[in-house]
Design an enzyme around this catalytic site. Sequence first.
Site, PDB file in Angstrom:
ATOM      1  N   ASP A 198       0.858  -1.182   0.000  1.00 29.50           N
ATOM      2  CA  ASP A 198       0.000   0.000   0.000  1.00 29.50           C
ATOM      3  C   ASP A 198       0.896   1.234   0.000  1.00 29.50           C
ATOM      4  OD1 ASP A 198      -2.506   1.420   0.191  1.00 29.50           O
ATOM      5  OD2 ASP A 198      -2.005   1.851   2.277  1.00 29.50           O
TER       6      ASP A 198
ATOM      7  N   ASP B 183      -2.223  -1.215   6.623  1.00 34.00           N
ATOM      8  CA  ASP B 183      -3.197  -1.557   5.584  1.00 34.00           C
ATOM      9  C   ASP B 183      -2.747  -2.772   4.783  1.00 34.00           C
ATOM     10  OD1 ASP B 183      -4.589   0.584   6.498  1.00 34.00           O
ATOM     11  OD2 ASP B 183      -4.531   1.745   4.649  1.00 34.00           O
TER      12      ASP B 183
ATOM     13  N   HIS C  54      -5.182   5.695   8.125  1.00 34.33           N
ATOM     14  CA  HIS C  54      -4.571   4.862   7.091  1.00 34.33           C
ATOM     15  C   HIS C  54      -3.052   4.854   7.299  1.00 34.33           C
ATOM     16  CE1 HIS C  54      -7.919   4.506   3.932  1.00 34.33           C
ATOM     17  NE2 HIS C  54      -8.462   5.024   5.012  1.00 34.33           N
TER      18      HIS C  54
ATOM     19  N   GLU D 199       0.881   5.668   0.730  1.00 31.92           N
ATOM     20  CA  GLU D 199       0.214   6.901   1.129  1.00 31.92           C
ATOM     21  C   GLU D 199       0.873   8.031   0.343  1.00 31.92           C
ATOM     22  OE1 GLU D 199      -2.440   6.801   2.790  1.00 31.92           O
ATOM     23  OE2 GLU D 199      -2.293   4.783   3.647  1.00 31.92           O
TER      24      GLU D 199
ATOM     25  N   HIS E 203      -4.231  10.077   6.501  1.00 36.09           N
ATOM     26  CA  HIS E 203      -3.096   9.300   7.007  1.00 36.09           C
ATOM     27  C   HIS E 203      -2.325   9.961   8.142  1.00 36.09           C
ATOM     28  CE1 HIS E 203      -0.721  12.022   4.547  1.00 36.09           C
ATOM     29  NE2 HIS E 203      -1.202  11.521   3.407  1.00 36.09           N
TER      30      HIS E 203
END
Length: 239
Positions: free
Chosen positions: A7, A155, A150, A9, A57
């Site tokens: 994942d 995640d 997040h 960000e 986030h």
Amino acid sequence: MREIIFDTETTGLDNRADRIIEIGGIELFNHFPTGNTIHIFINPGDQKVHPDALAVHGITDEFLKDKKPFAEVAEEILAFFGDAKWIAHNATFDMGFINAEFARIGLPPILPERVLDTLSMARRKHPMGPNSLDALCRRYGIDNSHRTKHGALLDSELLAEVYIEMIGGRQAALGLGMSTQSGQTGRGEMSEEAGVIAAVLQRPRPLAPRFSEAEAEAHQALVAKLGEKGIWAKYDSLN
């Protein structure tokens, strides 16, 4: 088979201008986590974190000031992924940013055939939705109560559990993992080269019959009455 559940960000939603600020990944081998992970925060240079992204986030510009730029961590990322499949939830978004970052430093893109999108999988499997990561965690009984913001690594860990459930659950993964190990003998045992040694347990002596001698004699008498065409005669001929 190696797969990396990952994942990212970012500073915002536009991969033409916004930048990756965090990447996290979990290595799977034959659909089981190996314990190998990657987790890197990245300095986006002059690009500031958008307030809407910050609300998601919680990664601030101040926190990122002393982190390395993408150009200095790209080789570490590529080394970790190696020839594995890249797996993400809404992979179009993540890969758009990954390939934009690679293009900026003159590296080739990750080709679509190396990417698997768990959001597309979920939509096919659960067409009525919802299919967000939180919704899938609820559907499969995965505890995500600690996900208040997040985060790329958290995640990825949750998505790894969701992915395993979507492909059939842990029991299916166990069977698939064993069947695809190199060095399998084909008789249910695994060779030492495969890293697994299956001990075949046998009784030192067969169990005693559960029926008495009198019962055995009565059975033989019954078979004799049935004649040569009796079904028990066929079974006896196989012994």
